[in-house]
Design an enzyme around this catalytic site. Structure first.
Site, short mmCIF file in Angstrom:
data_model
loop_
_atom_site.label_atom_id
_atom_site.label_comp_id
_atom_site.label_asym_id
_atom_site.label_seq_id
_atom_site.Cartn_x
_atom_site.Cartn_y
_atom_site.Cartn_z
N ILE A 342 13.63 13.47 -7.65
CA ILE A 342 12.94 12.56 -8.57
C ILE A 342 11.43 12.60 -8.42
CG2 ILE A 342 14.88 10.96 -8.79
CD1 ILE A 342 13.63 9.22 -6.67
N GLY A 345 6.53 13.23 -2.82
CA GLY A 345 5.65 12.28 -2.15
C GLY A 345 4.78 12.99 -1.15
N GLY A 346 4.07 12.20 -0.35
CA GLY A 346 3.25 12.78 0.69
C GLY A 346 4.12 13.55 1.66
N PHE A 347 3.83 14.84 1.85
CA PHE A 347 4.47 15.69 2.85
C PHE A 347 5.89 16.13 2.52
CE2 PHE A 347 1.66 12.81 5.39
CZ PHE A 347 0.66 13.73 5.60
N GLY A 348 6.41 15.84 1.33
CA GLY A 348 7.78 16.29 1.06
C GLY A 348 8.33 15.84 -0.27
N ASP A 349 9.53 16.37 -0.59
CA ASP A 349 10.20 16.03 -1.84
C ASP A 349 10.97 14.72 -1.70
OD1 ASP A 349 9.35 18.36 -3.15
OD2 ASP A 349 10.98 19.52 -2.24
N VAL A 350 11.17 14.05 -2.84
CA VAL A 350 11.88 12.78 -2.87
C VAL A 350 13.12 12.93 -3.75
CG1 VAL A 350 11.74 10.32 -3.42
CG2 VAL A 350 9.71 11.53 -2.59
N ASP A 461 -4.29 5.67 1.92
CA ASP A 461 -3.93 6.63 0.86
C ASP A 461 -3.44 5.90 -0.39
OD1 ASP A 461 -3.76 9.18 -0.21
OD2 ASP A 461 -1.70 9.50 0.47
#
Length: 659
Positions: A342, A345-350, A461
């Protein structure tokens, strides 16, 4: 023998601290300050208000009954107030909650002639109006929802709704007939599941007024959740599928408060009883703690973790209780299927996931090549785990499996703000009233992080992609991987590792590594300008030598054409006075000098009070002067090897925002 050291340490630490448990601060939920009228410093109203609050929090107040009201002053300077403690709490807990609420009144609602403060154990309220014997059901509403939904099958939804209404309406009638205006219910649904309900009115209400208030409260609860609570200033209701109130205190007269003075030494038999209790009780408590400690370490040794997230919003979360089984998360996301993705995000997939019990979650799978190390990962878990605010996304669990590091959050239906705000096909769905509501919600969330939570937290952030929107378009601040915790007296911190997003970073942080609450204020200011204009700060098309949104907004303001900043999609339907005021606030937040940026507590008042005069904004940070060769500060890029031309005051800054 060395293996016993953890148990010995746990035993001694728990023994020394167990007697302080009751002195913990009450859990703050929300406050309501309508800001319709204000009082000035040194006014008669303020004097009367202080007298009233002192009376409500005095040692002689009616903590045993859990309710007291008082009125001080005459005519326009008259102030009426009351406190209402939850019907199942002890007089000591009641006194602690009321005293805590009184001590924090002026920091939460400064200069307001009317306010309501909701805590877990009590409600504190005051007003210049006559609030006694009147049921208020048109303002000051506060709703908390359990993040867990009931089964999506329609007939089960209908059955559960009927169950809630039947039980809650029953105790509403009982409460209205009860002099204390309080009632609870416990109903067994299955062998393993029990329904608990609680309703309460202020005892000054008549039977009919109490009934009307509770009926309104119950009907406004979200029955699609397995638990919820609703507050009006005059009444409140709650249901859960776990025991959230003190059953042993229901139906028994409350014990008197412990004496504040030292007891007499003449009563020998009384003293002997005290000695026995003083010796026996700690021993029993110590043994129970030792057993609990043994079970805890035994459980840790087995390395077994939960298969579904715990959703009890009132339990204090521990890292251990958050650890989830990797295979359960893998199954919930269909093995991290692309169809379940979906966002990023910060540092990776969600990914969207659905656990076996029907709980929908958002799963952030950190990239194996991510810059976020174990420190940031654990930091995000620790920071978010115990935060409780409707404008903050809630973490439900995490998992570490070899190289896999996973965070599990509550699922927020409408994804992030940038998906609407910067998409020409969707931004028309964000009317001005919704945007104004989103600005206010973000402000309240940041205020909680800076001032109202147990820890002072700097997010570092804040940006549109880190603001999630629920089904009702309520904003929730997300992604705490870069957050930092400040000490109680700490106002500023330096770092050699600059993390965050260009375009949202304050000058002092981007250039010198200095961050504080005012750094988040700067980011909030950029967000406000983006929400008003519907344009990204970093993708701004150069107009009249302006190279970013902040510069463009500043020049429009200086030229007296602030309304030219407004998103064309809302230009004809927005309230121009609100837009101009929000633009004004946004420019105050992005001022170059951090000392001149307002604190979030002040910003919250600015957003809700039309009578509060705002100072003139000064030059923003990263203001681009009209000269050739000026480097542009871009967003969403690495901070390394990037030079920019900025004008920054090199003097040290101090943050005066109170906790």
């Amino acid at each position: 023998m060395s293996s016993l050291f953890p148990f010995i340490f746990l035993f001694l630490f728990s023994f020394l601290t167990s007697f302080r448990a009751s002195a913990q601060d009450p859990r703050f939920l929300a406050y309501y300050c309508p800001n319709a009228t204000t009082y000035s410093s040194n006014s008669t109203y303020l004097t009367n208000l202080k007298t009233l609050l002192s009376s409500l929090s005095s040692r002689n107040a009616s903590y045993s009954t859990g309710f007291q009201n008082a009125t001080v002053g005459q005519a326009l300077d008259r102030v009426t107030g009351l406190f209402l403690c939850r019907g199942d709490v002890s007089p000591e807990v009641c006194r602690n909650c009321v005293t805590f609420a009184v001590n924090n009144t002026f920091s939460r609602c400064p200069n307001q002639r009317e306010a309501v403060f909701y805590y877990e154990e009590c409600i504190l309220r005051y007003s210049h109006k006559n609030i006694l014997s009147t049921a208020i059901t048109n303002e000051g509403e506060f709703i908390l929802r359990n993040p867990n939904h009931i089964s999506p099958i329609q007939n089960q939804i209908n059955q559960f709704t009927n169950l809630v209404l039947s039980n809650m309406n029953q105790i509403a009638i009982e409460a209205a007939d009860n002099p204390r205006k309080f009632s609870t219910i416990k109903t067994e649904l299955t062998a393993l599941q029990t329904f608990y309900g609680l309703v309460q009115c202020t005892p000054d209400l008549s039977r009919q007024n109490c009934m009307n208030c509770l009926t309104s409260s119950i009907n406004r609860m979200p029955f699609s959740r397995i638990g919820a609570r609703q507050f009006w200033p005059s009444c409140n209701s709650r249901y859960e599928l776990y025991d959230f109130y003190n059953e042993t205190a229901i139906g028994t007269p409350p014990p008197p408060l412990p004496p504040l003075a030292s007891p007499s030494l003449s009563d020998k038999s009384g003293n002997s009883n005290v000695v026995v209790v003083a010796v026996v009780v700690p021993i029993i408590v110590a043994v129970l703690i030792f057993i609990a400690g043994y079970c805890f370490f035994a459980k840790r040794a087995k390395k077994t973790y939960g298969t579904t997230p715990a959703l009890d919003e009132d339990d204090k979360t521990t890292i251990e209780s958050l650890q989830l089984d990797y295979r359960a998360i893998q199954a919930a996301t269909n093995d991290f299927s692309e169809n379940n993705k979906i966002g990023r995000g910060g540092f990776g997939d969600v990914y969207k996931g659905t656990f076996s019990n029907g709980t929908e979650v958002a799963v952030k799978r950190l990239s194996k090549t991510s810059e976020q190390g174990d420190t940031e990962f654990k930091n995000e878990v620790v920071v978010v785990a115990n935060l409780r605010h409707k404008n903050l996304v809630r973490i439900l669990g995490f998992s570490i499996e070899r190289e896999e590091r996973i965070l599990v959050y509550e699922y927020v239906e409408n994804k992030s703000l940038d998906n609407f705000l910067f998409d020409p096909a969707k931004k028309g769905q964000l009317y001005w009233t919704q945007r104004y509501h989103i600005i206010g919600g973000i402000a309240r969330g940041i205020l909680y992080l800076h001032q109202d939570s147990r820890l002072t937290i700097i997010h570092r952030d804040l940006k549109a992609s880190n603001i999630l929107l629920d089904a009702d378009m309520n904003p929730k601040i997300a992604d705490f991987g870069m957050a930092r915790i400040f000490g109680m007296d700490q106002t500023q911190q330096n770092t050699s590792r600059i993390v965050g997003t260009y375009g949202y970073m304050s000058p002092e942080y981007a250039m010198r590594g200095q961050f504080s609450m005012k750094s988040d204020v700067y980011s909030f200011g950029v967000l406000v300008l983006e929400i008003i204009s519907g344009r990204k700060n970093n993708s701004f098309i150069e107009t009249d030598d302006a190279q970013d949104l902040v510069t463009h907004a500043w020049r429009l303001w200086r030229n007296g054409t602030a309304l030219d900043l407004v998103d064309p999609f809302i230009a004809d339907s927005c309230r121009k006075s609100e837009v101009v005021r929000c633009t004004h606030i946004g420019l105050l937040c992005v001022q170059e000098d951090p000392v001149k940026r307002p604190a979030m507590s002040t910003i919250s008042v600015m957003l809700t009070s039309n009578t509060m005069a705002l100072p003139a904004p000064q030059q923003p940070g990263f203001f681009v002067r009209s000269r050739p060769g000026t480097n542009r500060l871009d967003s969403d890029q690495s901070t390394t090897n990037k030079s920019v031309t900025v004008s920054i005051d090199d003097k040290s800054m101090s943050d005066l925002d109170p906790r």
